[in-house]
Design an enzyme around this catalytic site. Structure first.
Site, mmCIF file in Angstrom:
data_model
loop_
_atom_site.group_PDB
_atom_site.id
_atom_site.type_symbol
_atom_site.label_atom_id
_atom_site.label_comp_id
_atom_site.label_asym_id
_atom_site.label_seq_id
_atom_site.Cartn_x
_atom_site.Cartn_y
_atom_site.Cartn_z
ATOM 1 N N LYS A 179 -25.873 143.326 -14.951
ATOM 2 C CA LYS A 179 -26.349 144.569 -14.371
ATOM 3 C C LYS A 179 -25.600 144.949 -13.109
ATOM 4 O O LYS A 179 -25.407 146.112 -12.807
ATOM 5 C CB LYS A 179 -27.841 144.440 -14.053
ATOM 6 C CG LYS A 179 -28.429 145.741 -13.601
ATOM 7 C CD LYS A 179 -29.832 145.911 -14.041
ATOM 8 C CE LYS A 179 -30.282 147.332 -13.836
ATOM 9 N NZ LYS A 179 -29.724 148.261 -14.803
ATOM 10 N N CYS A 225 -23.487 137.145 -11.381
ATOM 11 C CA CYS A 225 -23.940 135.875 -10.817
ATOM 12 C C CYS A 225 -25.065 136.136 -9.810
ATOM 13 O O CYS A 225 -24.953 137.008 -8.956
ATOM 14 C CB CYS A 225 -22.848 135.078 -10.116
ATOM 15 S SG CYS A 225 -21.528 134.581 -11.208
ATOM 16 N N LYS A 259 -25.535 153.642 -24.451
ATOM 17 C CA LYS A 259 -26.779 152.885 -24.607
ATOM 18 C C LYS A 259 -26.782 152.171 -25.949
ATOM 19 O O LYS A 259 -27.115 151.002 -26.047
ATOM 20 C CB LYS A 259 -28.015 153.799 -24.555
ATOM 21 C CG LYS A 259 -28.467 154.314 -23.232
ATOM 22 C CD LYS A 259 -28.971 153.294 -22.255
ATOM 23 C CE LYS A 259 -27.868 152.632 -21.518
ATOM 24 N NZ LYS A 259 -27.403 153.111 -20.268
ATOM 25 N N GLU A 279 -23.612 159.033 -22.615
ATOM 26 C CA GLU A 279 -24.623 158.065 -22.197
ATOM 27 C C GLU A 279 -25.406 157.544 -23.414
ATOM 28 O O GLU A 279 -25.713 156.349 -23.500
ATOM 29 C CB GLU A 279 -25.545 158.707 -21.142
ATOM 30 C CG GLU A 279 -26.692 157.865 -20.647
ATOM 31 C CD GLU A 279 -26.288 156.534 -20.002
ATOM 32 O OE1 GLU A 279 -25.112 156.305 -19.751
ATOM 33 O OE2 GLU A 279 -27.199 155.716 -19.800
ATOM 34 N N ARG A 318 -28.267 139.532 -13.478
ATOM 35 C CA ARG A 318 -26.914 139.528 -12.901
ATOM 36 C C ARG A 318 -25.917 138.710 -13.721
ATOM 37 O O ARG A 318 -24.722 138.726 -13.444
ATOM 38 C CB ARG A 318 -26.960 138.956 -11.473
ATOM 39 C CG ARG A 318 -27.866 139.726 -10.549
ATOM 40 C CD ARG A 318 -27.898 139.088 -9.181
ATOM 41 N NE ARG A 318 -26.625 139.223 -8.511
ATOM 42 C CZ ARG A 318 -26.266 140.267 -7.777
ATOM 43 N NH1 ARG A 318 -27.086 141.283 -7.638
ATOM 44 N NH2 ARG A 318 -25.091 140.309 -7.208
ATOM 45 N N HIS A 340 -10.576 167.371 -33.318
ATOM 46 C CA HIS A 340 -9.239 166.886 -32.956
ATOM 47 C C HIS A 340 -9.108 165.375 -33.154
ATOM 48 O O HIS A 340 -8.315 164.730 -32.484
ATOM 49 C CB HIS A 340 -8.924 167.252 -31.507
ATOM 50 C CG HIS A 340 -8.917 168.731 -31.270
ATOM 51 N ND1 HIS A 340 -7.963 169.565 -31.820
ATOM 52 C CD2 HIS A 340 -9.774 169.532 -30.595
ATOM 53 C CE1 HIS A 340 -8.227 170.817 -31.467
ATOM 54 N NE2 HIS A 340 -9.335 170.823 -30.729
ATOM 55 N N ASN A 377 -21.086 133.657 -5.863
ATOM 56 C CA ASN A 377 -21.017 134.924 -6.598
ATOM 57 C C ASN A 377 -19.799 135.663 -6.059
ATOM 58 O O ASN A 377 -19.726 135.938 -4.862
ATOM 59 C CB ASN A 377 -22.303 135.713 -6.333
ATOM 60 C CG ASN A 377 -22.234 137.185 -6.742
ATOM 61 O OD1 ASN A 377 -22.914 138.009 -6.176
ATOM 62 N ND2 ASN A 377 -21.422 137.512 -7.717
ATOM 63 N N GLY A 378 -18.828 135.941 -6.939
ATOM 64 C CA GLY A 378 -17.619 136.633 -6.492
ATOM 65 C C GLY A 378 -16.385 135.976 -7.079
ATOM 66 O O GLY A 378 -16.492 135.214 -8.050
ATOM 67 N N GLU A 387 -24.164 149.289 -26.043
ATOM 68 C CA GLU A 387 -24.503 148.188 -25.134
ATOM 69 C C GLU A 387 -25.562 147.253 -25.706
ATOM 70 O O GLU A 387 -25.449 146.050 -25.577
ATOM 71 C CB GLU A 387 -25.128 148.753 -23.838
ATOM 72 C CG GLU A 387 -24.177 149.196 -22.784
ATOM 73 C CD GLU A 387 -24.918 149.681 -21.533
ATOM 74 O OE1 GLU A 387 -24.529 149.277 -20.448
ATOM 75 O OE2 GLU A 387 -25.891 150.462 -21.644
ATOM 76 N N TRP A 424 -22.347 134.807 -14.515
ATOM 77 C CA TRP A 424 -21.617 135.710 -15.396
ATOM 78 C C TRP A 424 -20.167 135.256 -15.277
ATOM 79 O O TRP A 424 -19.553 135.391 -14.225
ATOM 80 C CB TRP A 424 -21.790 137.161 -14.944
ATOM 81 C CG TRP A 424 -21.196 138.158 -15.883
ATOM 82 C CD1 TRP A 424 -21.783 138.664 -17.013
ATOM 83 C CD2 TRP A 424 -19.920 138.805 -15.779
ATOM 84 N NE1 TRP A 424 -20.939 139.567 -17.605
ATOM 85 C CE2 TRP A 424 -19.786 139.668 -16.874
ATOM 86 C CE3 TRP A 424 -18.864 138.713 -14.869
ATOM 87 C CZ2 TRP A 424 -18.668 140.461 -17.090
ATOM 88 C CZ3 TRP A 424 -17.732 139.495 -15.078
ATOM 89 C CH2 TRP A 424 -17.648 140.357 -16.180
#
Ligand code: G6P
Length: 611
Positions: free
Chosen positions: A606, A2, A488, A484, A27, A507, A99-100, A491, A73
């Site tokens: 983000k 947010c 990427k 990573e 955000r 395994h 926001n929160g 995402e 968000w």
């Protein structure tokens, strides 16, 4: 998680607020909304992106020099028009953006429902503004006091802005656990989740602290803490430049940020390494040199990509400084009663410096007496302000939601911390340090060279763009690089991808390998080279397709792999910095070819300021 922005002053608020929302869209982009106060308080909101809101209001005269906006968000309540912010009180006089998370909203809502309040949304935020209204009605207090009393009873995290139809020159902003910056102009003020909506109007900013409430009028700013004591604001100068927030000719922010890495890595090392003298200088942690000399254990806490950087840091710090390192998901660490003492050093890694879980983990470690360091990118964010010391990554603003240049900058800082600590503890020879720092100094050029594989990567991406799964393998410090690379790809392209230590493949994941499975292997000529070659053979024997990241000129792996991407030769500690580049480009091009929104992938944000 947010984004919020507000304006009070002499200009039209709408253009400032809408532009601010575009800047903050990283955000969250589930919905967007605006409140404007001219003769009356008007609210416009819409599920979807900020551009959807813009189309929604395009034929409306958006007047008012007091305004605020929100990009969401979703947490409480699905993304929809009715759950979009701003929310209003029952009498429609008050409006709020938030926001929160208000954790005790259910209890508050129950009480308010019993008193006859009617709610228009499923959000925790609407409960808060009804609560403020209720306090006003019950006590007859003015808005300022009612907000303060309400916030004293709220459990959870918030950055809020409140407007009232009865107060045409007042924004009330408050924070606890979520970021809030106030821009100080002449006859005008701005508030926002970060400085990006503010920078083109003023460079003077105040970072609001937790439990502070700001009462902002166009010619007056009063900050009090939640106990009603007046606070003296500390005005800082912003370093941020406007150009840093533009795409600069690239199709996406992510691509721009990938290509910025030679510069961002260079900026991160500038003034910190002296290769000829074999010296690392880290001003931000200098005061803790004695601590580093005698430390028994380092714990790294982080989330997402930053956690992967932490894993690279573990290899480097253990290898060169010979200090045991544990790398923890911040969200797990904080909930499992970890054993921490004053002897420990806890390092939080965070691009945004605002991630709620990382902050909470740090607070816990601080309470238990540990020394805490931050490795953050956003200057002045909450984590750097909470820590005893730290090292900024100086990568510049990262706007693409998928982290790229922040990761390589974090790895660079951790490399510096590893060498600095090694030097202080005498676990590295001076000649080795001269050799390594000389090579580290050249990394920006090697990254530049690695970027030249772009066209080859486009070809590979077009070959595999329709895959449903992809495996990434690496050993040693290339294992976190594999993690990573997989993160990427998943995402931004929504292809299911897993990163694995190459030897662990047998395994479990080996069962997935068939002719439809691309396997990306980091197979550079370093300590595990021969072993990785065996892993490649195991994949080939089962029909998997190998995309190998190899050291320039390696013809052995070329003979086995289906596709190779060459990266320039570098010493082992620096492989993560260079080998990450082709994986970022692979994810980027694959996502673009699949028509995905690269800079704003679905469901992600983000800066994750909720737990
Ligand atoms: C989100 C972002 C990731 C990031 C993670 C941690 O999930 O989408 O890119 O790695 O948060 O964020 P931080 O700001 O703490 O590095």
């Amino acid at each position: 998680m947010c984004g919020i922005v507000g304006y009070v002053g002499y200009r039209d608020a709408y253009p400032i607020v809408i532009k601010g929302l575009h800047r903050l869209e990283y955000r969250g982009y589930d919905s967007a909304g605006i409140a404007l106060l001219d003769e009356e308080l008007k609210i416009y909101k819409k599920a979807g992106k900020v551009s959807d809101l813009e189309s929604h209001v395009k034929d409306i005269d958006m007047v008012g020099s007091l305004g605020m906006g929100h990009t969401r968000w979703a947490t409480h309540g699905a993304p929809s028009d009715r759950n979009s912010h701003p929310h209003q009180s029952g009498n429609r006089k008050l409006s709020i953006i938030h926001n929160g998370i208000i954790e005790n909203y259910a209890v508050l809502k129950e009480t308010l429902l019993a008193k006859g309040h009617v709610f228009m949304s499923d959000t925790d935020t609407e409960v808060l503004i009804h609560f403020v209204e209720d306090i006003q009605q019950e006590t007859g207090l003015d808005l300022q006091d009612a907000v303060r009393i309400a916030l004293n009873k709220v459990v959870g995290a918030y950055a809020i802005v409140i407007m009232s139809a009865d107060e045409p020159d007042l924004l009330i902003a408050a924070r606890k656990g979520s970021p809030m910056v106030i821009g100080v102009g002449e006859g005008e003020y701005f508030v926002a989740s970060d400085a990006t909506p503010i920078v083109e109007y003023t460079k003077n900013v105040i970072y609001l602290n937790d439990n502070e409430i700001a009462y902002i009028r166009r010619n007056d700013l009063l900050i009090k803490n939640i106990d009603n004591t007046v606070q003296a604001p500390y005005i800082q100068r912003l370093e941020l430049q406007l150009e840093m927030l533009e795409k600069g000719g690239f199709e996406h922010f992510m691509l721009k940020e990938i290509y910025e890495q030679p510069r961002s890595i260079h900026d991160c090392m500038r003034g910190r390494i002296y290769p000829q003298e074999g010296k690392v200088q880290l001003g931000g942690i200098k005061e803790y040199t004695e601590k580093l000399k005698n430390i028994d254990r380092i714990i790294i806490v982080a989330c997402g990509t930053s956690w992967h950087a932490g894993l690279v840091g573990e290899y480097l710090i253990e290898e060169y400084a010979r200090v045991p390192v544990e790398v923890e998901y911040a969200s797990e660490f904080r909930y499992r009663n970890p054993i921490i003492s004053e002897k420990d050093l806890v390092i939080a890694i965070s691009q945004s410096g605002e991630t709620a879980d990382t902050m909470a983990a740090l607070e816990l470690a601080k309470e238990k007496g540990a020394t805490i360091f931050g490795v953050c990118n956003v200057v002045g964010a909450s984590i750097p302000r909470l820590t005893h010391a730290g090292v900024y990554t100086h990568a510049g603003p990262e706007i693409g939601v998928a982290s790229t240049k922040a990761f390589t900058a974090q790895v660079t800082v951790l490399t510096l911390i590893a060498f600095y600590t090694a030097q202080q503890r005498g676990t590295i020879t001076q000649s080795k340090l001269v050799e390594y720092l000389t090579q580290l100094n050249d990394i920006p050029q090697l990254v530049e060279k690695a970027l030249k594989a772009n066209d080859r990567i486009v070809e590979i991406a077009s070959e595999f763009k329709n895959s449903s799964n992809c495996l990434f393998l690496g050993r040693g410090s290339s294992f976190p690089v594999a993690l990573e690379g997989a993160l990427k790809l998943k995402e931004i392209s929504y292809i299911h991808a897993e990163g694995y230590p190459a030897a662990e493949m047998k395994h479990g994941p080996i069962a997935l390998i068939d002719e439809n499975m691309p396997v990306v292997v980091i197979a550079t000529k370093h300590s595990s080279y021969e072993k990785v070659i065996s892993n490649i053979q195991e994949v080939k024997a089962r029909g998997g397709h190998i995309i190998a990241i190899v050291t320039e000129g390696d013809n052995d792996v070329r003979a086995m792999a289906d596709y190779v991407i060459e990266i320039p030769e570098t010493a082992e500690p620096f492989v993560p910095l260079v080998a990450t580049i082709p994986l970022q480009l692979l994810a980027y091009h694959t996502a673009v070819m699949r028509g995905c929104n690269v800079d704003q992938p679905r469901n992600l944000a983000k800066s994750v300021t909720v737990e």
